[in-house]
Design an enzyme around this catalytic site. Structure first.
Site, PDB file in Angstrom:
ATOM      1  N   HIS A  93     -34.105  26.023 -42.100  1.00 30.06           N
ATOM      2  CA  HIS A  93     -32.814  26.516 -41.500  1.00 30.06           C
ATOM      3  C   HIS A  93     -32.488  28.157 -42.215  1.00 30.06           C
ATOM      4  O   HIS A  93     -31.497  28.259 -42.372  1.00 30.06           O
ATOM      5  CB  HIS A  93     -31.507  25.687 -41.753  1.00 30.06           C
ATOM      6  CG  HIS A  93     -30.589  26.105 -40.785  1.00 30.06           C
ATOM      7  ND1 HIS A  93     -30.498  26.572 -39.471  1.00 30.06           N
ATOM      8  CD2 HIS A  93     -29.219  26.007 -40.964  1.00 30.06           C
ATOM      9  CE1 HIS A  93     -29.346  26.612 -39.068  1.00 30.06           C
ATOM     10  NE2 HIS A  93     -28.656  26.642 -39.867  1.00 30.06           N
ATOM     11  N   HIS A 207     -26.937  24.664 -46.480  1.00 29.40           N
ATOM     12  CA  HIS A 207     -27.180  25.629 -45.709  1.00 29.40           C
ATOM     13  C   HIS A 207     -28.240  26.735 -46.518  1.00 29.40           C
ATOM     14  O   HIS A 207     -27.867  26.963 -47.595  1.00 29.40           O
ATOM     15  CB  HIS A 207     -26.133  26.497 -45.074  1.00 29.40           C
ATOM     16  CG  HIS A 207     -25.769  25.829 -43.602  1.00 29.40           C
ATOM     17  ND1 HIS A 207     -25.156  25.024 -43.443  1.00 29.40           N
ATOM     18  CD2 HIS A 207     -25.855  26.592 -42.657  1.00 29.40           C
ATOM     19  CE1 HIS A 207     -25.206  24.762 -42.217  1.00 29.40           C
ATOM     20  NE2 HIS A 207     -25.737  25.888 -41.548  1.00 29.40           N
ATOM     21  N   SER A 255     -22.302  24.240 -47.717  1.00 38.19           N
ATOM     22  CA  SER A 255     -22.642  25.801 -47.976  1.00 38.19           C
ATOM     23  C   SER A 255     -23.013  25.884 -49.539  1.00 38.19           C
ATOM     24  O   SER A 255     -22.770  25.125 -50.207  1.00 38.19           O
ATOM     25  CB  SER A 255     -21.478  26.625 -47.640  1.00 38.19           C
ATOM     26  OG  SER A 255     -21.379  28.001 -48.295  1.00 38.19           O
ATOM     27  N   GLU A 460     -27.442  20.008 -36.508  1.00 41.67           N
ATOM     28  CA  GLU A 460     -26.733  20.348 -37.752  1.00 41.67           C
ATOM     29  C   GLU A 460     -25.725  19.284 -37.706  1.00 41.67           C
ATOM     30  O   GLU A 460     -24.645  19.289 -37.420  1.00 41.67           O
ATOM     31  CB  GLU A 460     -26.328  21.813 -38.072  1.00 41.67           C
ATOM     32  CG  GLU A 460     -27.255  22.689 -37.442  1.00 41.67           C
ATOM     33  CD  GLU A 460     -26.764  24.179 -37.930  1.00 41.67           C
ATOM     34  OE1 GLU A 460     -26.047  24.158 -39.167  1.00 41.67           O
ATOM     35  OE2 GLU A 460     -27.050  25.135 -37.219  1.00 41.67           O
ATOM     36  N   TYR A 498     -24.360  21.456 -33.422  1.00 37.23           N
ATOM     37  CA  TYR A 498     -23.882  20.668 -34.527  1.00 37.23           C
ATOM     38  C   TYR A 498     -23.283  19.384 -34.158  1.00 37.23           C
ATOM     39  O   TYR A 498     -23.081  19.264 -32.816  1.00 37.23           O
ATOM     40  CB  TYR A 498     -22.409  21.426 -34.894  1.00 37.23           C
ATOM     41  CG  TYR A 498     -22.827  22.443 -36.196  1.00 37.23           C
ATOM     42  CD1 TYR A 498     -22.684  22.367 -37.485  1.00 37.23           C
ATOM     43  CD2 TYR A 498     -23.363  23.693 -35.872  1.00 37.23           C
ATOM     44  CE1 TYR A 498     -22.743  23.448 -38.406  1.00 37.23           C
ATOM     45  CE2 TYR A 498     -23.356  24.598 -36.538  1.00 37.23           C
ATOM     46  CZ  TYR A 498     -23.202  24.505 -37.916  1.00 37.23           C
ATOM     47  OH  TYR A 498     -23.499  25.457 -39.088  1.00 37.23           O
TER      48      TYR A 498
END
Length: 578
Positions: A93, A207, A255, A460, A498
């Site tokens: 990703h 991520h 994140s 996701e 997602y």
């Protein structure tokens, strides 16, 4: 003891100015190569000669275009030895990898269009890597370990804390504690010869967005750096040709950037060359934890290799009440993108400007009111069902029906945005008449490696959504089989946006706006994974599940019209001029 081989091959795609996949930004184009992008592969054979092939790619996602071509090539190469059920393709990703790799139209718009040579280069690297891994198979012991990042290791933060706190099973965290509102666990599969660690696979969700959308180079981001650091460390220990995979677990709401007070100010201080240092440091955290954890005693893997793989049409699922809070008429719907999708994420990738988002919200609300007036709308029943499925989502794009606010795609003025200009170009060219904008028929998979079950998800999944899927599978397998661990890998085999929990979805943050099939998407996935786990307990000759459904073939003439091959400079300049 297993026969295991591994290999890595570079994905040789020259940066020619095509947009990268991930941020969806017209301006996010690749003009240089910062790090090599790799396919890393493992071939694992049990005592019954059953083979598991697991490949991880330094890309934003896997697409059906990649997987279907790979399957065809492997069937040619391996013949009856190849079992498609036991092939897993995973993406790291990274948002700094090539775009234009999907047969479906929407996520290729910034590229612009489909780039067939990208897919060809990717498939070539996959097949060569697998072939070499098979040739290098040797007696190997496999071990499992679980490690945890210390709370003060600045590796990951929850970027959607309000949505996360809606889940009834979580401990609520304040905006000062977003680093605690994630799964800080790393799962590890280690491969040993002569009691020495040779190679490994890591699963940890964060991520790969350390590098922002203002950069212009292909790069593996944090996962790529983690693999590179780990392989170098093993080489320094005398290991020849080590391969280390850093794959994703529940990364949907996670994140690599700080989220909390002054989050944007802190993010904006990391620019240019500093972003690469930041990605390297994040990768170093992951590499160090993995290498440390794999030196400790591990649970030995023993037992057979097996898998269940099935394509599921997520746009048409009646969800059992046990997964839908007792609701008896819960259904998924055609894929729809909400206004929150176009608003982007608060730090990783901001979307459209706030005034434009406000306008979108107003129009979406007005459109919903109009369509739910039974005396005014001839399609009242259809929209009633759609909004029942999509819940509070402010629907802007009906991706299944190819409509924007009820109008066929192609109607907004091109002058608004280069992406709209490209969409309008494709519509005028007749390039999206029969082709879907996004996948609706997607692959779900459970792989068994001895006492480990690996749930392989194509989208996701947020932290808690992934936990619920694992719990669903555990309830079927633990205590009823020799399987005693259930782990999850995401970004596997295709890309479907997602998956949030029902509770998170109600918040309609970015992740909910990009949960395409409505508020029962997770529940639908849980129901299917429960079925597949039940099937995994049965002898293969007694299994009964859908093995015939496949995505529809994309019309080649439409694909050709979406291909800007040889016309990149013209397409980009036209887009930027409007």
């Amino acid at each position: 003891m297993y026969q295991v081989g591994w290999d890595k091959q570079e994905i040789k795609i020259a940066p020619k100015g095509y947009a990268m996949f991930g941020y969806g930004q017209w301006s996010h184009r690749a003009y240089e190569q910062r790090t090599a992008l790799y396919v890393r592969s493992f071939s694992i054979v049990d005592q019954q000669q059953s083979r598991l092939i697991l490949c991880c790619l330094d890309l934003g996602c896997i697409t059906h275009a990649m997987r279907s071509k790979t399957v065809a090539r492997l069937r040619e190469m391996l013949g009856a030895e190849f079992d498609e059920n036991q092939l897993v393709l995973i993406a790291t990703h990274t948002h700094s990898g090539p775009g234009g790799c999907a047969h479906e139209a929407l996520y290729n718009m910034p590229t612009p269009g489909f780039v067939p040579e990208h897919v060809d280069a990717i498939v070539h690297a996959i097949v060569l890597s697998i072939q070499t891994a098979i040739e290098n198979e040797q007696n190997t012991e496999i071990g499992l370990s679980t490690q945890h990042f210390e709370n003060d290791t600045p590796v990951a933060w929850n970027r959607s804390i309000r949505a996360y706190n809606r889940n009834p099973e979580v401990i609520e965290h304040s905006e000062h504690e977003t680093h605690l509102a994630i799964n800080r666990e790393m799962q590890l599969i280690g491969f040993y010869r002569e009691q020495k660690l040779q190679s490994f696979i890591s699963l940890f969700g964060v991520h790969a967005t350390c590098l922002g959308n203002s950069l212009s180079a292909y790069d593996g981001d944090n996962k790529g750096y983690a693999a590179s650091f780990s392989e170098q460390a093993l080489i320094e220990r005398g290991i020849e040709n080590p391969v280390t995979i850093f794959a994703q677990a529940t990364a949907g709401d996670v994140s690599p950037h700080f989220h909390g007070k002054d989050q944007l100010k802190i993010r904006n201080k990391i620019k240019g060359e500093q972003e690469y240092y930041y990605a390297q440091q994040n990768g170093r955290y992951q590499s160090d934890l993995a290498l440390t954890g794999l030196q400790q005693p591990m649970q030995k893997v023993q037992g057979q290799i097996d898998a269940i793989f099935s394509y599921v049409d997520l746009s048409h699922i009646d969800v059992p009440p046990e997964f839908a809070h007792g609701k008896k008429d819960a259904k998924t719907s055609q894929p729809c993108h909400g206004v929150a999708f176009f608003a982007g994420t608060p730090v990783d990738g901001l979307g459209a400007p706030k005034p434009l988002i406000k306008g979108m919200q107003f129009l979406a609300d007005q459109f919903k009111k109009q369509k739910l007036k039974s005396d005014a709308a001839h399609d009242f029943t259809a929209y009633q069902q759609l909004y029942a499925s999509q819940g509070p989502k402010q629907i802007l794009l009906e991706a299944g029906a190819k409509k924007i606010l009820g109008q066929p795609i192609g109607f907004p003025p091109s002058i608004l945005d280069p992406l709209i200009a490209e969409m309008n170009r494709q519509v005028r060219a007749g390039a999206i008449q029969q082709s879907p904008l996004v996948p609706s028929i997607v692959p779900l998979q459970i792989v068994r490696l001895g006492n480990l079950a690996l749930v392989c998800c194509p989208g996701e999944f947020t932290t808690i959504a992934g936990q619920r899927v694992m719990e669903t599978v555990k309830q079927q397998l633990i205590g009823k089989s020799l399987i005693d661990r259930v782990w999850l890998a995401s970004y596997c085999n295709d890309y479907m946006g997602y998956v949030t929990t029902y509770e998170e979805y109600q918040q309609q943050a970015y992740e909910g706006g990009h949960t395409l099939f409505g508020q029962w998407t997770l529940a639908a996935c849980q129901s299917k994974f429960k079925l597949f786990a039940e099937q995994l307990l049965l002898d293969k000759k007694y299994r009964d599940y859908d093995q015939s459904t496949r995505p529809k073939l994309i019309p080649l003439q439409e694909l050709a019209k979406r291909t800007n091959h040889g016309n990149l400079k013209t397409a980009v300049s036209q887009g930027e001029a409007v």
